[in-house]
Design a protein around this motif. Structure first.
Motif, mmCIF file in Angstrom:
data_model
loop_
_atom_site.group_PDB
_atom_site.id
_atom_site.type_symbol
_atom_site.label_atom_id
_atom_site.label_comp_id
_atom_site.label_asym_id
_atom_site.label_seq_id
_atom_site.Cartn_x
_atom_site.Cartn_y
_atom_site.Cartn_z
ATOM 1 N N PRO A 1 55.312 51.047 44.793
ATOM 2 C CA PRO A 1 55.691 49.644 45.014
ATOM 3 C C PRO A 1 56.169 49.025 43.694
ATOM 4 C CG PRO A 1 53.304 49.854 44.931
ATOM 5 C CD PRO A 1 53.854 51.250 44.873
ATOM 6 N N ARG A 2 56.947 47.950 43.797
ATOM 7 C CA ARG A 2 57.329 47.218 42.581
ATOM 8 C C ARG A 2 56.081 46.661 41.940
ATOM 9 N NH1 ARG A 2 62.099 44.194 43.153
ATOM 10 N NH2 ARG A 2 61.298 42.469 41.911
ATOM 11 N N LEU A 3 55.952 46.856 40.657
ATOM 12 C CA LEU A 3 54.751 46.382 39.977
ATOM 13 C C LEU A 3 54.720 44.861 39.951
ATOM 14 C CD1 LEU A 3 54.634 48.833 36.948
ATOM 15 C CD2 LEU A 3 53.161 48.834 38.958
ATOM 16 N N THR A 4 53.523 44.315 40.045
ATOM 17 C CA THR A 4 53.386 42.872 39.887
ATOM 18 C C THR A 4 53.464 42.549 38.395
ATOM 19 O OG1 THR A 4 51.000 42.990 39.612
ATOM 20 C CG2 THR A 4 51.824 42.800 41.864
ATOM 21 N N ASP B 1 40.218 51.522 50.671
ATOM 22 C CA ASP B 1 41.172 50.445 50.899
ATOM 23 C C ASP B 1 41.492 50.428 52.392
ATOM 24 O OD1 ASP B 1 42.887 48.389 50.028
ATOM 25 O OD2 ASP B 1 44.604 49.743 50.090
ATOM 26 N N ILE C 1 46.303 41.652 44.514
ATOM 27 C CA ILE C 1 47.708 41.891 44.830
ATOM 28 C C ILE C 1 48.201 40.864 45.844
ATOM 29 C CG2 ILE C 1 49.217 43.509 46.072
ATOM 30 C CD1 ILE C 1 48.648 44.424 43.266
ATOM 31 N N GLN D 1 50.358 43.716 36.647
ATOM 32 C CA GLN D 1 50.313 45.164 36.434
ATOM 33 C C GLN D 1 51.250 45.569 35.302
ATOM 34 O OE1 GLN D 1 51.252 46.212 40.504
ATOM 35 N NE2 GLN D 1 49.232 47.123 40.845
ATOM 36 N N ILE E 1 39.577 43.108 39.160
ATOM 37 C CA ILE E 1 38.762 42.789 40.331
ATOM 38 C C ILE E 1 39.152 43.687 41.497
ATOM 39 C CG2 ILE E 1 38.447 40.388 39.582
ATOM 40 C CD1 ILE E 1 40.497 39.620 41.764
ATOM 41 N N THR E 2 38.317 43.720 42.519
ATOM 42 C CA THR E 2 38.587 44.579 43.675
ATOM 43 C C THR E 2 39.916 44.163 44.325
ATOM 44 O OG1 THR E 2 37.292 43.074 45.049
ATOM 45 C CG2 THR E 2 36.162 45.013 44.207
ATOM 46 N N GLY E 3 40.746 45.171 44.583
ATOM 47 C CA GLY E 3 42.027 44.888 45.225
ATOM 48 C C GLY E 3 43.090 44.372 44.277
ATOM 49 N N SER E 4 42.886 44.550 42.972
ATOM 50 C CA SER E 4 43.853 44.029 42.014
ATOM 51 C C SER E 4 44.940 45.052 41.688
ATOM 52 C CB SER E 4 43.143 43.591 40.727
ATOM 53 O OG SER E 4 42.474 44.674 40.132
ATOM 54 N N GLY E 5 44.820 46.256 42.261
ATOM 55 C CA GLY E 5 45.882 47.243 42.061
ATOM 56 C C GLY E 5 45.688 48.138 40.849
ATOM 57 N N LYS E 6 44.459 48.543 40.593
ATOM 58 C CA LYS E 6 44.185 49.418 39.445
ATOM 59 C C LYS E 6 44.803 50.803 39.636
ATOM 60 C CE LYS E 6 39.636 48.616 39.711
ATOM 61 N NZ LYS E 6 39.586 47.454 40.627
ATOM 62 N N THR E 7 44.772 51.281 40.886
ATOM 63 C CA THR E 7 45.268 52.629 41.139
ATOM 64 C C THR E 7 46.700 52.805 40.656
ATOM 65 O OG1 THR E 7 43.916 52.512 43.125
ATOM 66 C CG2 THR E 7 45.377 54.394 42.919
ATOM 67 N N ARG F 1 41.402 42.912 52.301
ATOM 68 C CA ARG F 1 42.380 43.588 51.462
ATOM 69 C C ARG F 1 43.761 43.606 52.111
ATOM 70 N NH1 ARG F 1 39.565 46.670 47.338
ATOM 71 N NH2 ARG F 1 41.237 48.180 47.150
HETATM 72 P P1 ADP Z 1 41.728 48.333 43.275
HETATM 73 O O1 ADP Z 1 41.559 49.794 43.008
HETATM 74 O O2 ADP Z 1 41.988 47.537 42.049
HETATM 75 O O3 ADP Z 1 40.615 47.763 44.116
HETATM 76 P P2 ADP Z 1 44.033 49.200 44.729
HETATM 77 O O4 ADP Z 1 44.628 49.953 43.621
HETATM 78 O O5 ADP Z 1 43.353 49.950 45.805
HETATM 79 O O6 ADP Z 1 43.024 48.110 44.138
HETATM 80 O O7 ADP Z 1 45.151 48.250 45.339
HETATM 81 C C1 ADP Z 1 44.879 47.366 46.404
HETATM 82 C C2 ADP Z 1 46.013 47.387 47.415
HETATM 83 O O8 ADP Z 1 47.187 46.824 46.864
HETATM 84 C C3 ADP Z 1 46.403 48.768 47.883
HETATM 85 O O9 ADP Z 1 46.625 48.734 49.259
HETATM 86 C C4 ADP Z 1 47.676 49.056 47.142
HETATM 87 O O10 ADP Z 1 48.505 49.937 47.854
HETATM 88 C C5 ADP Z 1 48.296 47.697 47.026
HETATM 89 N N1 ADP Z 1 49.165 47.535 45.837
HETATM 90 C C6 ADP Z 1 48.866 47.886 44.575
HETATM 91 N N2 ADP Z 1 49.879 47.536 43.732
HETATM 92 C C7 ADP Z 1 50.833 46.960 44.487
HETATM 93 C C8 ADP Z 1 52.116 46.365 44.209
HETATM 94 N N3 ADP Z 1 52.586 46.319 42.973
HETATM 95 N N4 ADP Z 1 52.811 45.860 45.242
HETATM 96 C C9 ADP Z 1 52.319 45.884 46.495
HETATM 97 N N5 ADP Z 1 51.125 46.416 46.824
HETATM 98 C C10 ADP Z 1 50.370 46.954 45.838
#
Ligand code: ADP
Ligand code: ZN
Ligand code: ZN
Length: 823
Positions: A282-285, A638, A468, A288, A312-318, A678
């Motif tokens: 996905p396009r980075l925020t 997730d 995110i 990110q 925080i949870t759901g912030s897109g760390k992966t 989420r």
């Molecule tokens: P965390 O590990 O921080 O709790 P995740 O990495 O699981 O969060 O990301 C949360 C959700 O956001 C996932 O469903 C992921 O696919 C989505 N996501 C992450 N980065 C982006 C982005 N740049 N644009 C859109 N969706 C994203």
């Protein structure tokens, strides 16, 4: 042959022998050997043979010690790089673990190949054989020669060892006369044939009639999923190979000699629609991008550094991890990522495959021996440059490491609870240091240790403070269960409020997750007449009732026993099941919410891999309404459809005599709350508790990490606990209480003697450990607290030395440095 006596000094080598020996041993290596640090060798040890890792040449040798000769080398190339040998020695020193046991943990390999010296006849030899065969038998020499040559003629490639033993003189002569040549070959260890087995497809409507054995096999396959190794399958189904073959002929199962290309093939198929063509990133925020802009220069500088990513949870760390890894690959470097429990996060695996394809190797304990070996050597030979794995993957033989990532760095499963008792996160940091790599620790609820290091400036802190797509953190409400009891006068696992909310979810076809951090059906079986609970024969704990098996079992040692009809202590028949675990809640909810699809995820389900994957998959696809589970459901998943999370009892862990109880509770509640909302729809969380005013619960409800950090640090400071104080847990343990007591007394005397040398160290104990007996061993505990880590280490070194002197065996005293669990 008296070369042996005047070998040069430099043929003495230190070897870490894979046994419970506290120090490396010195062996003599034949001068013809070329050995390198990190090579595996076979050495004599007392009356047996043992594997060892070569540490290096040595010259110091205590007088009067007889040095034995090493037997042979085990691999053509060193199994461990110098960097990993250095890491192993650091672990051995820091955690006071026998070096050989550290290397055993680092090298989960079977002996893949051995060198064999095969002997063949030359042309000369053949001629000689004919000549001898034609002539009459003469002297014994000649007849020996004839016998040797005839033997080789029948068995070309016979081993050098056999010939030497059978024909000692003739063999030497044959070599001199060039009748034979010797060839070194790598020989595959003889393997017993192993089949991978799986169901051929969904069962037909009207399955053919099957024998009981065949039924057991089919059931086992259905429950456990495909087997990579047929042997445990046969064992669990009490069947023979012939039955497998028969099922194969009937077309009900498939057998394969080459496996299904590793455990992930199942997952790959399952996730095929998602991975086909590779999901585009996905396009980075902006948030990110900002974190990556901070990380990339640190990576590119090629130096060591540690970054704590507090997101925080759901912030897109992966996505941060994936981009960092991609950057490593672009620069020709490799990458390592640790996750707490890989089998539990198939989604992470498929993400890795879709981004990095065949560069990925998985390393975790759920693999069969063969899969692990394959993955390990693929990494060792540079064919896979991205490793995704659990704790022990920190030893993956990657070269030119660019980054080591530790996801959910606060997770206690990174700590190994047997020798060597290392912490995977801390070892990851040291590994990065030795490799000149960037260590990235990520969490929504960082451990106090890591956050403290960030505050102290030892780690760089990076942050993701928003979810995110502007999604909000779930709103959390605390339900006071004391109030609930006062109003309803019944002790219910479910408050009225939570029950209403679940009903509303069901009406709205929305998904709910419920956390109860206790598996099994009932906590224990209590006798109403005499008050005894059924206890484990090996451990000082009550047995948990599991309804599926209708058995009582111990969660520490695995002991299990039939449910008695009468109290074994007093004979009364008034036995009562007390408390509820996940299994009971699952059953209750199915009754309470008829029509709802209820499923459960905990370690009991996780053991049946097929079922586990099925539940995860169905929940993700919205085919399950309510998922009940232990902390396993809180880990990193997730599930976008979940809009309500209920915590049935937030305080189960709070009463434990463990200084980390509050931290664990805070992490667990925050993490599970983080599973809600989420997706597009916002999430709600209800936390039931008997201690609504406890700061761990209050601050988790507010999802206020920094508030919790400062509050908890105050407590740790006051009570002298980590991260401000260095801690070691020492346990004298033995099957015989007298011996455990004797060892504890020895140690107590030792501490009294040296106490004055170490004024900054507080020694608590001896006292019975909170779990006074585990796996039949009585346990007597000391807790050491020190304001200086160096001093603590010096004291522990002396303790180990003293133990060796007093003939205390390594297994009789457990030393746990930086303990995570002090029960
Ligand atoms: P965390 O590990 O921080 O709790 P995740 O990495 O699981 O969060 O990301 C949360 C959700 O956001 C996932 O469903 C992921 O696919 C989505 N996501 C992450 N980065 C982006 C982005 N740049 N644009 C859109 N969706 C994203
Ligand atoms: Zn009784
Ligand atoms: Zn037990």
């Amino acid at each position: 042959m008296d070369r042996v006596s005047n070998k040069p000094q430099d043929s003495l080598y230190d070897v870490a022998v894979m046994a419970a020996i506290r120090h490396p041993l010195t062996y003599r290596f034949p001068p013809s050997w070329t050995v390198a640090t990190g090579q595996r060798v076979l050495v004599p040890l007392a009356t047996r043979k043992a594997t060892g890792i070569v540490l290096g040449p040595t010259s110091k040798l205590a007088p009067g010690i007889e040095v034995r000769e090493a037997l042979r080398t085990l691999d053509p190339e060193p199994a461990l790089s110098p960097e990993l040998v250095r890491l192993g020695l650091w672990i051995s020193d820091y955690y006071l673990a026998p070096p050989g046991e550290v290397f055993r943990a680092m090298l989960p390999l079977r002996q893949e190949t051995r060198r064999a010296r095969q002997v063949h006849l030359t042309e000369e030899g053949r001629r000689k054989l004919q000549e001898l065969a034609a002539g009459p038998p003469e002297e014994s020499n000649t007849s020996q020669d004839a016998a040797l040559l005839a033997y080789l003629d029948r068995r070309p490639g016979a081993s050098f060892e056999i010939l030497q033993r059978k024909f000692p003189d003739a063999y030497a002569r044959a070599l001199d006369e060039k009748w034979v040549t010797v060839e070194e070959v790598k020989k595959e260890r003889s393997r017993r044939q192993v089949f991978a087995v799986r169901l051929a497809g969904p069962l037909p409507e009207h399955p053919p009639r099957l024998s009981p054995v065949a039924k057991r096999i089919m059931e086992a396959l259905e429950q456990q999923g495909p087997a990579e190794d047929h042997r445990p399958l046969l064992e669990s189904a009490r069947a023979q190979l012939a039955s497998l073959r028969k099922l194969g002929q009937k077309g009900l199962i498939e057998l394969s000699e080459s496996g299904w290309q590793g455990a992930h093939s199942v997952l790959r198929e399952r996730d095929a629609p998602e991975t086909a063509g590779g999901t585009p990133a996905p396009r980075l925020t902006p948030a990110q991008s900002a974190v990556l802009a901070d990380l990339f220069p640190r990576l590119d500088s090629g130096g060591f550094g540690v970054v704590l990513l507090h997101g925080i949870t759901g912030s897109g760390k992966t996505e941060i991890y994936l981009h960092l890894i991609a950057r490593c690959l672009e620069r020709g470097r490799s990458a390592l990522m640790l996750v707490p429990e890989i089998a539990l996060t198939p989604a992470m695996q498929s993400l890795f495959y879709s981004r990095f394809g065949d560069e990925v190797a998985l390393l975790h304990s759920g693999l069969t021996e063969r899969e692990r070996d394959d993955a390990w050597w693929r990494v060792r030979h540079g064919q896979a440059r991205v490793v995704l794995g659990t704790r022990s993957a920190v030893f993956a033989p990657l070269a030119n490491l660019g980054t080591v990532i530790v996801d959910e760095e606060h997770d206690s499963s990174y700590k190994q609870d047997e020798t060597p008792r290392y912490h995977g996160r801390d070892v990851a940091v040291v590994r990065a240091q030795y490799a000149g790599a960037l260590a990235l620790l990520g969490s929504a609820t960082p451990s106090l240790e890591s956050y403290w290091n960030a505050q102290e400036g030892k780690y760089h802190l990076a942050k993701l403070e928003e979810r995110i797509a502007g999604r909000k953190l779930a709103s959390v409400e605390v339900v006071d269960m004391r109030q609930e009891f006062r109003e309803t006068h019944t002790q219910m696992p479910l408050s009225r409020k939570l029950e209403e909310e679940i009903e509303a979810q069901l009406r709205a076809s929305a998904q709910t997750m419920l956390l109860l951090n206790r598996r099994g059906y009932s906590w224990f079986l209590l006798c109403r007449s005499c008050g005894q609970t059924q206890r484990c024969v090996n451990c000082s704990v009550s047995l948990t009732y599991h309804r599926r098996e209708h058995r009582l079992s111990c969660h520490y040692c695995g002991y299990s026993t039939a449910v008695p009809s009468h109290c074994p202590a007093c004979g009364s028949e008034y036995l009562q099941y007390v408390g509820e675990g996940t299994e009971k809640i699952e059953h209750k909810f199915a009754e309470l919410f008829p029509g709802a699809r209820v499923a459960r995820l905990d370690r009991d389900v996780a053991r049946r891999r097929g079922e586990f994957l099925r539940v995860l998959d169905e929940f993700r696809r919205g085919k399950i309404d309510i998922l009940v589970g232990t902390q396993l459901i809180a880990k990193g998943h997730d599930f976008p459809g979940v809009t309500l999370v209920g915590v049935l009892s937030a305080d189960i862990g709070l009463g434990l005599p463990d200084f980390r109880a509050a931290e664990r509770t805070f992490q667990l509640v925050t993490q599970v709350a983080g599973r809600a909302g989420r997706g597009e729809a916002p999430g709600r969380v209800l936390v039931q508790t008997f201690y609504p005013e406890h700061y761990a619960i209050r601050l988790a409800a507010d999802q206020n990490y920094s508030g919790f950090f400062s509050k908890e640090m105050g407590f740790r400071r006051m009570m002298h606990y980590p991260p401000l104080t260095a801690l070691a847990n020492i346990v004298a343990q033995h099957e015989k209480l007298e011996r455990a007591a004797q060892v504890a007394k020895e140690m107590g005397d030792f501490f009294t003697k040296v106490e004055a040398q170490f004024p900054g160290i507080k020694i608590l104990g001896p006292g019975p450990a909170p779990l006074a007996k585990v796996e039949r061993r009585y346990r007597i505990q000391f807790l050491l607290k020190s304001n200086s880590r160096a001093n603590l280490h010096a004291l522990l070194k002396q303790l180990v030395h003293h133990a060796t002197q007093s003939a205390i065996q390594p297994r009789e005293i457990m030393i746990d440095v930086d303990p995570v669990n002090i029960m």
